[in-house]
Design a protein around this motif. Sequence first.
Motif, PDB file in Angstrom:
ATOM      1  N   ILE A 315       0.886  -0.809  -0.112  1.00  0.00           N
ATOM      2  CA  ILE A 315       0.143   0.430  -0.480  1.00  0.00           C
ATOM      3  C   ILE A 315       1.432   1.540   0.154  1.00  0.00           C
ATOM      4  N   ARG A 316       0.633   1.889  -1.430  1.00  0.00           N
ATOM      5  CA  ARG A 316       1.690   3.149  -1.027  1.00  0.00           C
ATOM      6  C   ARG A 316       0.853   4.442  -0.473  1.00  0.00           C
ATOM      7  N   ASN A 317       1.627   5.970  -0.790  1.00  0.00           N
ATOM      8  CA  ASN A 317       0.869   7.118  -0.781  1.00  0.00           C
ATOM      9  C   ASN A 317       1.050   7.623  -2.168  1.00  0.00           C
ATOM     10  N   MET A 318       0.827   8.125  -2.781  1.00  0.00           N
ATOM     11  CA  MET A 318       0.806   8.935  -4.215  1.00  0.00           C
ATOM     12  C   MET A 318       2.288   9.422  -4.594  1.00  0.00           C
ATOM     13  N   ASN A 319       3.442  10.078  -3.458  1.00  0.00           N
ATOM     14  CA  ASN A 319       5.284  10.097  -4.313  1.00  0.00           C
ATOM     15  C   ASN A 319       4.896   8.021  -3.767  1.00  0.00           C
ATOM     16  N   GLY A 320       5.194   6.921  -3.793  1.00  0.00           N
ATOM     17  CA  GLY A 320       5.420   5.928  -3.967  1.00  0.00           C
ATOM     18  C   GLY A 320       5.843   5.495  -2.387  1.00  0.00           C
ATOM     19  N   LYS A 321       5.789   6.185  -1.759  1.00  0.00           N
ATOM     20  CA  LYS A 321       6.703   5.501  -0.512  1.00  0.00           C
ATOM     21  C   LYS A 321       5.262   4.128  -0.076  1.00  0.00           C
ATOM     22  N   ILE A 322       6.084   3.678   0.836  1.00  0.00           N
ATOM     23  CA  ILE A 322       5.624   1.973   1.446  1.00  0.00           C
ATOM     24  C   ILE A 322       5.189   2.341   2.440  1.00  0.00           C
ATOM     25  N   ILE A 323       3.816   2.254   3.125  1.00  0.00           N
ATOM     26  CA  ILE A 323       2.731   2.553   3.786  1.00  0.00           C
ATOM     27  C   ILE A 323       2.684   1.558   5.037  1.00  0.00           C
ATOM     28  N   ALA A 324       2.683   0.905   3.925  1.00  0.00           N
ATOM     29  CA  ALA A 324       2.091  -1.091   4.088  1.00  0.00           C
ATOM     30  C   ALA A 324       2.282  -2.301   3.794  1.00  0.00           C
ATOM     31  N   ARG A 325       1.830  -2.974   4.514  1.00  0.00           N
ATOM     32  CA  ARG A 325       1.850  -4.312   2.920  1.00  0.00           C
ATOM     33  C   ARG A 325       0.403  -4.991   4.225  1.00  0.00           C
ATOM     34  N   GLY A 326      -0.082  -5.684   3.419  1.00  0.00           N
ATOM     35  CA  GLY A 326      -1.610  -6.609   3.873  1.00  0.00           C
ATOM     36  C   GLY A 326      -1.495  -7.417   2.537  1.00  0.00           C
ATOM     37  N   ILE A 327      -2.766  -8.208   2.903  1.00  0.00           N
ATOM     38  CA  ILE A 327      -3.201  -9.372   2.269  1.00  0.00           C
ATOM     39  C   ILE A 327      -4.840  -8.845   1.797  1.00  0.00           C
ATOM     40  N   SER A 328      -4.805  -8.909   0.402  1.00  0.00           N
ATOM     41  CA  SER A 328      -6.092  -8.294  -0.234  1.00  0.00           C
ATOM     42  C   SER A 328      -7.085  -9.284  -0.574  1.00  0.00           C
ATOM     43  N   ARG A 329      -8.250  -8.169  -0.448  1.00  0.00           N
ATOM     44  CA  ARG A 329      -9.401  -9.320  -0.485  1.00  0.00           C
ATOM     45  C   ARG A 329     -10.031  -9.697  -1.660  1.00  0.00           C
ATOM     46  N   TYR A 330      -9.626  -8.536  -2.420  1.00  0.00           N
ATOM     47  CA  TYR A 330      -9.633  -8.720  -4.265  1.00  0.00           C
ATOM     48  C   TYR A 330      -9.026  -8.920  -5.002  1.00  0.00           C
ATOM     49  N   ASN A 331      -9.049  -9.421  -6.342  1.00  0.00           N
ATOM     50  CA  ASN A 331      -8.363  -9.147  -7.759  1.00  0.00           C
ATOM     51  C   ASN A 331      -8.014  -7.995  -7.929  1.00  0.00           C
ATOM     52  N   SER A 332      -6.923  -8.219  -8.411  1.00  0.00           N
ATOM     53  CA  SER A 332      -6.558  -6.628  -9.111  1.00  0.00           C
ATOM     54  C   SER A 332      -7.584  -5.937  -9.796  1.00  0.00           C
ATOM     55  N   ASP A 333      -8.611  -6.998 -10.829  1.00  0.00           N
ATOM     56  CA  ASP A 333      -8.977  -6.424 -11.680  1.00  0.00           C
ATOM     57  C   ASP A 333     -10.552  -5.868 -10.893  1.00  0.00           C
ATOM     58  N   ALA A 334     -10.402  -6.031 -10.245  1.00  0.00           N
ATOM     59  CA  ALA A 334     -12.181  -6.750  -8.676  1.00  0.00           C
ATOM     60  C   ALA A 334     -11.544  -4.760  -8.678  1.00  0.00           C
ATOM     61  N   ILE A 335     -10.095  -4.680  -8.061  1.00  0.00           N
ATOM     62  CA  ILE A 335     -10.098  -3.159  -7.226  1.00  0.00           C
ATOM     63  C   ILE A 335      -9.868  -2.076  -8.570  1.00  0.00           C
ATOM     64  N   LYS A 336      -9.762  -2.791  -9.677  1.00  0.00           N
ATOM     65  CA  LYS A 336      -9.122  -1.139 -10.581  1.00  0.00           C
ATOM     66  C   LYS A 336     -11.317  -1.030 -10.891  1.00  0.00           C
ATOM     67  N   ASN A 337     -11.841  -1.517 -10.708  1.00  0.00           N
ATOM     68  CA  ASN A 337     -13.383  -1.553 -11.264  1.00  0.00           C
ATOM     69  C   ASN A 337     -13.557  -0.591  -9.354  1.00  0.00           C
ATOM     70  N   ILE A 338     -13.396  -0.989  -8.150  1.00  0.00           N
ATOM     71  CA  ILE A 338     -14.082  -0.074  -7.323  1.00  0.00           C
ATOM     72  C   ILE A 338     -13.501   0.566  -6.533  1.00  0.00           C
ATOM     73  N   ALA A 339     -11.557   1.129  -7.612  1.00  0.00           N
ATOM     74  CA  ALA A 339     -11.642   2.142  -6.990  1.00  0.00           C
ATOM     75  C   ALA A 339     -11.983   3.753  -7.289  1.00  0.00           C
ATOM     76  N   GLY A 340     -11.913   4.532  -5.076  1.00  0.00           N
ATOM     77  CA  GLY A 340     -12.684   5.487  -5.299  1.00  0.00           C
ATOM     78  C   GLY A 340     -13.805   5.265  -5.048  1.00  0.00           C
ATOM     79  N   CYS A 341     -14.600   4.088  -5.585  1.00  0.00           N
ATOM     80  CA  CYS A 341     -16.222   4.642  -4.806  1.00  0.00           C
ATOM     81  C   CYS A 341     -16.357   4.054  -3.586  1.00  0.00           C
ATOM     82  N   HIS A 342     -17.897   3.743  -3.152  1.00  0.00           N
ATOM     83  CA  HIS A 342     -17.743   3.480  -1.102  1.00  0.00           C
ATOM     84  C   HIS A 342     -18.166   1.652  -1.549  1.00  0.00           C
ATOM     85  N   SER A 343     -17.504   1.684  -0.215  1.00  0.00           N
ATOM     86  CA  SER A 343     -17.794  -0.043  -0.174  1.00  0.00           C
ATOM     87  C   SER A 343     -19.307  -0.666  -0.628  1.00  0.00           C
ATOM     88  N   LYS A 344     -20.046   0.428  -0.607  1.00  0.00           N
ATOM     89  CA  LYS A 344     -21.773   0.255  -0.925  1.00  0.00           C
ATOM     90  C   LYS A 344     -21.684  -0.019  -1.574  1.00  0.00           C
TER      91      LYS A 344
END
Length: 367
Positions: A315-344
Motif C-alpha cells: 500500500i503506497r502513498n501517491m509519492n510511491g512510499k510504502i506505508i503498509a503491506r497487507g493481504i488483499s481481499r479482492y483481485n487486481s481487476d476487481a480493485i480497478k473497478n471499485i477504486a474510488g467508490c464507496h464500499s456500499k
Amino acid sequence: MENKQTLVIKLGTSLLTGGSKHIKQSQIVELVKQCAKQYKKGHRIIIVSSGAIASGREHLNYPKLQNTIVSNQLLAAVGQSKLIQLWEKLFSVYGIHIGQILLTRSDLKNRKRFLNARNVLIALLNKGIIPIINENDAVATDEIKVGDNDNLSAFTAILSNADNLLLLTDIEGLYDSNPHQNPNAKLISEVHNIDNKLRSKAGKSISGLGTGGMTTKLQAADIAIQAGINVTITSGYKPNVIDSVIKNIHVGTRFYGKKKPNETRNRWIFIAIAKGDVYIDNGAQIAILKKKCSLLPKGIKKIKGEFSRGSVIHIRNMNGKIIARGISRYNSDAIKNIAGCHSKQINQILGYQHGPVVVHRNHMIVS
Ligand code: GLU
C-alpha cells in the motif's frame, strides 16, 4: 530465572571454515557446546547452517568443475549430507537429537506452504529436537532460491516466531566502513532503524567469504526487526556469544525489533513476495497511519500489477512510499473497478463482494 527464548543462530560458511577451504570441526564443536548449554536451560535453538557446498567440495577432494548451477547443486547434494552427519555427531555427544529441514523460497511464498514449514519446525521444537536448516541447494535454481542464508535465517526466525536472530560471522559486527582498510572504522553497536544511509555503509563494509557479506545481513536484519525480532550480528569466535545474546549482554551490532505481530497470518506477510501495489490518497493514508483503519476502496487512486484475492500487496502513498503491506481481499481487476467508490457500491459494481474493505487492518503491517 531467564525467560525461555527461541533463538535462531545463523552460521556462515566463512565462520564454519575459519576462512580456509575446509570445514573446521573445532569451531563447530565449540558452538554446539554453547547451544547444548542453552538447550539444557530450556531455550529453543534453531540453527541455520551454511557450508554444504564447501563441505561437498572438500569431500570430493576439490574437483575441477565448470562454474555452473548444476556443479553447485552436485556439491551441495554431497556436502549437505556430510554437513548434517557432522551436526548429528556433535549434538549426540549431549544426547540431543537434530532434524534437517531444507527450504527454498517457494516453500515460503504461499501461505499454505508457509504454514506447512512452520508446523514441522514447531513440531521439532516441541519434541526437543534442534532443527538444522539450510537452503535446498541441490534442487534450488535461481528463480526459486532465497539465495543466501542471511535472508533464509530471517525467514526462519519469522516462521518460528523467534525472540532473537543471531547472525554469527567472522568479524565483530557492522562497521561504518571497511575495518580491514580503514583503521578508524567504527563498530556500529546499536541500530533502531535501517535507512539508506546505513545500507550504503553496509555495502562498503565486509564480512569474510560468505555469500552475501554485510548487505544481505542488513536485509535479513531489516526483515526480522519489522517482524518484532531482535537481531545481533557478531563474531562467532567470541567466547559465550550465545549466552550473552540470551542474557541481553551487548555484543557486536544489535538491532532492536519493532512491535511483534501476534497473528501467524501477519508473520507470513513479511515473507511473501508482494504481487502488486495500490496507491492511496492522503485521507486513506491518515486513516491507516493515525486512526489504525483498514483500507477501503474509496481511498485507492491507482493500482499496479496483476494479483489474485489473498495476495500480499504494497500500500503506497501517491509519492510511491510504502506505508503498509497487507493481504488483499479482492483481485487486481476487481480493485480497478471499485477504486474510488464507496464500499456500499461494491456489490452493485462487481456482482459479488468479499466485505467492505480491500485490506483489513488485521491483515496489514504498517511500515
Ligand atoms: N546454502 C549455502 C551452502 O550451504 C550457503 C549460502 C550462504 O552462505 O549464504 O553452502
